[in-house]
Scaffold this motif. Sequence first.
Motif, PDB file in Angstrom:
ATOM      1  N   UNK A  39      -7.555  11.090  -9.767  1.00  0.00           N
ATOM      2  CA  UNK A  39      -6.595  10.837  -8.700  1.00  0.00           C
ATOM      3  C   UNK A  39      -7.151  11.219  -7.335  1.00  0.00           C
ATOM      4  N   UNK A  40      -8.011  12.238  -7.293  1.00  0.00           N
ATOM      5  CA  UNK A  40      -8.635  12.637  -6.028  1.00  0.00           C
ATOM      6  C   UNK A  40      -7.662  13.328  -5.105  1.00  0.00           C
ATOM      7  N   UNK A  41      -6.842  12.589  -4.407  1.00  0.00           N
ATOM      8  CA  UNK A  41      -5.785  13.167  -3.589  1.00  0.00           C
ATOM      9  C   UNK A  41      -4.604  12.204  -3.547  1.00  0.00           C
ATOM     10  N   UNK A  42      -3.428  12.766  -3.323  1.00  0.00           N
ATOM     11  CA  UNK A  42      -2.209  11.959  -3.277  1.00  0.00           C
ATOM     12  C   UNK A  42      -1.306  12.493  -2.165  1.00  0.00           C
ATOM     13  N   UNK A  43      -0.777  11.584  -1.371  1.00  0.00           N
ATOM     14  CA  UNK A  43       0.202  11.959  -0.349  1.00  0.00           C
ATOM     15  C   UNK A  43       1.585  11.631  -0.888  1.00  0.00           C
ATOM     16  N   UNK A  44       2.423  12.642  -0.987  1.00  0.00           N
ATOM     17  CA  UNK A  44       3.761  12.479  -1.538  1.00  0.00           C
ATOM     18  C   UNK A  44       4.778  12.623  -0.406  1.00  0.00           C
ATOM     19  N   UNK A 126      -0.001   3.757  -5.366  1.00  0.00           N
ATOM     20  CA  UNK A 126      -0.631   3.702  -6.688  1.00  0.00           C
ATOM     21  C   UNK A 126      -2.132   3.935  -6.582  1.00  0.00           C
ATOM     22  N   UNK A 127      -2.804   4.221  -7.687  1.00  0.00           N
ATOM     23  CA  UNK A 127      -4.273   4.304  -7.675  1.00  0.00           C
ATOM     24  C   UNK A 127      -4.861   2.989  -7.173  1.00  0.00           C
ATOM     25  N   UNK A 128      -5.941   3.083  -6.429  1.00  0.00           N
ATOM     26  CA  UNK A 128      -6.563   1.895  -5.858  1.00  0.00           C
ATOM     27  C   UNK A 128      -7.522   1.241  -6.842  1.00  0.00           C
ATOM     28  N   UNK A 129      -7.589  -0.081  -6.781  1.00  0.00           N
ATOM     29  CA  UNK A 129      -8.504  -0.854  -7.618  1.00  0.00           C
ATOM     30  C   UNK A 129      -9.758  -1.212  -6.869  1.00  0.00           C
ATOM     31  N   UNK A 130     -10.670  -1.975  -7.495  1.00  0.00           N
ATOM     32  CA  UNK A 130     -10.515  -2.480  -8.866  1.00  0.00           C
ATOM     33  C   UNK A 130     -10.660  -1.369  -9.900  1.00  0.00           C
ATOM     34  N   UNK A 131     -10.008  -1.542 -11.027  1.00  0.00           N
ATOM     35  CA  UNK A 131     -10.008  -0.551 -12.086  1.00  0.00           C
ATOM     36  C   UNK A 131     -10.393  -1.208 -13.408  1.00  0.00           C
ATOM     37  N   UNK A 138     -11.365  -3.823 -26.805  1.00  0.00           N
ATOM     38  CA  UNK A 138     -11.740  -4.688 -25.693  1.00  0.00           C
ATOM     39  C   UNK A 138     -11.873  -3.926 -24.388  1.00  0.00           C
ATOM     40  N   UNK A 139     -12.333  -4.636 -23.374  1.00  0.00           N
ATOM     41  CA  UNK A 139     -12.424  -4.059 -22.042  1.00  0.00           C
ATOM     42  C   UNK A 139     -11.302  -4.616 -21.186  1.00  0.00           C
ATOM     43  N   UNK A 140     -10.576  -3.720 -20.499  1.00  0.00           N
ATOM     44  CA  UNK A 140      -9.500  -4.124 -19.601  1.00  0.00           C
ATOM     45  C   UNK A 140      -9.977  -3.946 -18.165  1.00  0.00           C
ATOM     46  N   UNK A 141      -9.708  -4.935 -17.329  1.00  0.00           N
ATOM     47  CA  UNK A 141     -10.077  -4.844 -15.917  1.00  0.00           C
ATOM     48  C   UNK A 141      -8.939  -5.389 -15.067  1.00  0.00           C
ATOM     49  N   UNK A 142      -8.829  -4.873 -13.843  1.00  0.00           N
ATOM     50  CA  UNK A 142      -7.761  -5.274 -12.927  1.00  0.00           C
ATOM     51  C   UNK A 142      -8.308  -5.263 -11.511  1.00  0.00           C
ATOM     52  N   UNK A 143      -8.184  -6.404 -10.822  1.00  0.00           N
ATOM     53  CA  UNK A 143      -8.711  -6.526  -9.466  1.00  0.00           C
ATOM     54  C   UNK A 143      -7.632  -6.479  -8.396  1.00  0.00           C
ATOM     55  N   UNK A 144      -6.419  -6.128  -8.784  1.00  0.00           N
ATOM     56  CA  UNK A 144      -5.304  -6.084  -7.857  1.00  0.00           C
ATOM     57  C   UNK A 144      -4.392  -7.290  -7.981  1.00  0.00           C
ATOM     58  N   UNK A 145      -4.896  -8.354  -8.594  1.00  0.00           N
ATOM     59  CA  UNK A 145      -4.097  -9.577  -8.755  1.00  0.00           C
ATOM     60  C   UNK A 145      -4.038 -10.059 -10.201  1.00  0.00           C
ATOM     61  N   UNK A 222      -4.160   5.517 -17.692  1.00  0.00           N
ATOM     62  CA  UNK A 222      -2.895   5.731 -16.997  1.00  0.00           C
ATOM     63  C   UNK A 222      -2.950   5.272 -15.535  1.00  0.00           C
ATOM     64  N   UNK A 223      -3.979   5.632 -14.751  1.00  0.00           N
ATOM     65  CA  UNK A 223      -4.062   5.068 -13.395  1.00  0.00           C
ATOM     66  C   UNK A 223      -4.106   3.541 -13.415  1.00  0.00           C
ATOM     67  N   UNK A 224      -4.776   2.970 -14.409  1.00  0.00           N
ATOM     68  CA  UNK A 224      -4.824   1.517 -14.571  1.00  0.00           C
ATOM     69  C   UNK A 224      -3.406   0.972 -14.752  1.00  0.00           C
ATOM     70  N   UNK A 225      -2.648   1.564 -15.678  1.00  0.00           N
ATOM     71  CA  UNK A 225      -1.281   1.115 -15.941  1.00  0.00           C
ATOM     72  C   UNK A 225      -0.412   1.252 -14.698  1.00  0.00           C
ATOM     73  N   UNK A 226      -0.586   2.349 -13.962  1.00  0.00           N
ATOM     74  CA  UNK A 226       0.207   2.570 -12.752  1.00  0.00           C
ATOM     75  C   UNK A 226      -0.106   1.538 -11.677  1.00  0.00           C
ATOM     76  N   UNK A 227      -1.379   1.197 -11.524  1.00  0.00           N
ATOM     77  CA  UNK A 227      -1.773   0.209 -10.522  1.00  0.00           C
ATOM     78  C   UNK A 227      -1.203  -1.165 -10.864  1.00  0.00           C
ATOM     79  N   UNK A 228      -1.253  -1.532 -12.150  1.00  0.00           N
ATOM     80  CA  UNK A 228      -0.696  -2.822 -12.569  1.00  0.00           C
ATOM     81  C   UNK A 228       0.816  -2.829 -12.357  1.00  0.00           C
ATOM     82  N   UNK A 229       1.485  -1.744 -12.741  1.00  0.00           N
ATOM     83  CA  UNK A 229       2.934  -1.664 -12.591  1.00  0.00           C
ATOM     84  C   UNK A 229       3.343  -1.811 -11.127  1.00  0.00           C
ATOM     85  N   UNK A 230       2.625  -1.136 -10.229  1.00  0.00           N
ATOM     86  CA  UNK A 230       2.939  -1.225  -8.802  1.00  0.00           C
ATOM     87  C   UNK A 230       2.745  -2.644  -8.289  1.00  0.00           C
ATOM     88  N   UNK A 231       1.675  -3.304  -8.731  1.00  0.00           N
ATOM     89  CA  UNK A 231       1.423  -4.681  -8.300  1.00  0.00           C
ATOM     90  C   UNK A 231       2.506  -5.624  -8.823  1.00  0.00           C
TER      91      UNK A 231
END
Length: 283
Positions: A39-44, A126-131, A138-145, A222-231
């Motif tokens: 996660x590195x850092x998060x602003x809440x 959300x966590x930033x991509x690509x992830x 299998x391999x899962x990948x997400x480019x934001x779209x 989990x960051x992957x799932x969160x990024x997809x959910x936010x998108x």
Amino acid sequence: MSRMGDVLAGFHAAWEFESDSVLIRYERGIRTPKLFQALGERRVPLEAIAGVTLTRGKRGTVVLRVEPRPGADPLMEAAAGQLKESGDPYRLVLPAEREVLAEYYADELRPLLTESGPADRFLVKPPEGPLSFKAYDGKASFDGRTVNFRWFWTGASSAKWKAGDQSFSVGELNGVEWRSPEVFEGHLRLLRRDAEASAAQADQDPAAVVFGLGYGPVHESLPFAAAVLAAVRTSSPVAAVPAPRRDPADIAERIRHLGELHQAGLVTDEEFSVKKAELLAEL
């Protein structure tokens, strides 16, 4: 807060209290949970926080925790209560001698928390991509779209090989289902707008990837799932994007594996012919 920019450092993280938010910076040491490092850092934003508590921890520690509002953070929404206490990104563990200081910050923060109840939108980024991450099958990948699943011949079921590699635009999706790899039958399943909830096991569902020992760890999946959910929450349904042409060597390998399934009796003559034609059409 009394002064903008006050910092409270604990084990694995430091919290910086600002006029409208709490900035959480996670350490990168070997003892720091891998999820925190990812996660590195998060602003809440303060509007994303429902409350704050201070409790006694284990072995001479105290724990300062802010409670995110339901629906405010895509990471916590995707986690759905499955994170272990030690992996909770909203806990700051401090030595017991800092209890008075922690209590001071908790008392300063409470009057500023004016929002409660479920949030109508995500307030924490959300966590930033690509992830990407490797699942067992299998391999899962997400480019934001677009979410892509590319099957591994060593782990994917025959049902997934028959279906072929999968590509899902976020506009096609209604949500995600994340089951922690730390429990039995961990997986990531994509929930499609135009499909009923799948009753199939994740290893048979082409819209899901399966976790396993060393595959799909929390700090990656989990960051992957969160990024997809936010998108998904910020998208509107769109037409699926045609899959790009694939590498001929990759197609040849898939036809070879399909032949093995056919010889083993796992694929009928008709299924073999249809799937082979589909693969050849991708060249």
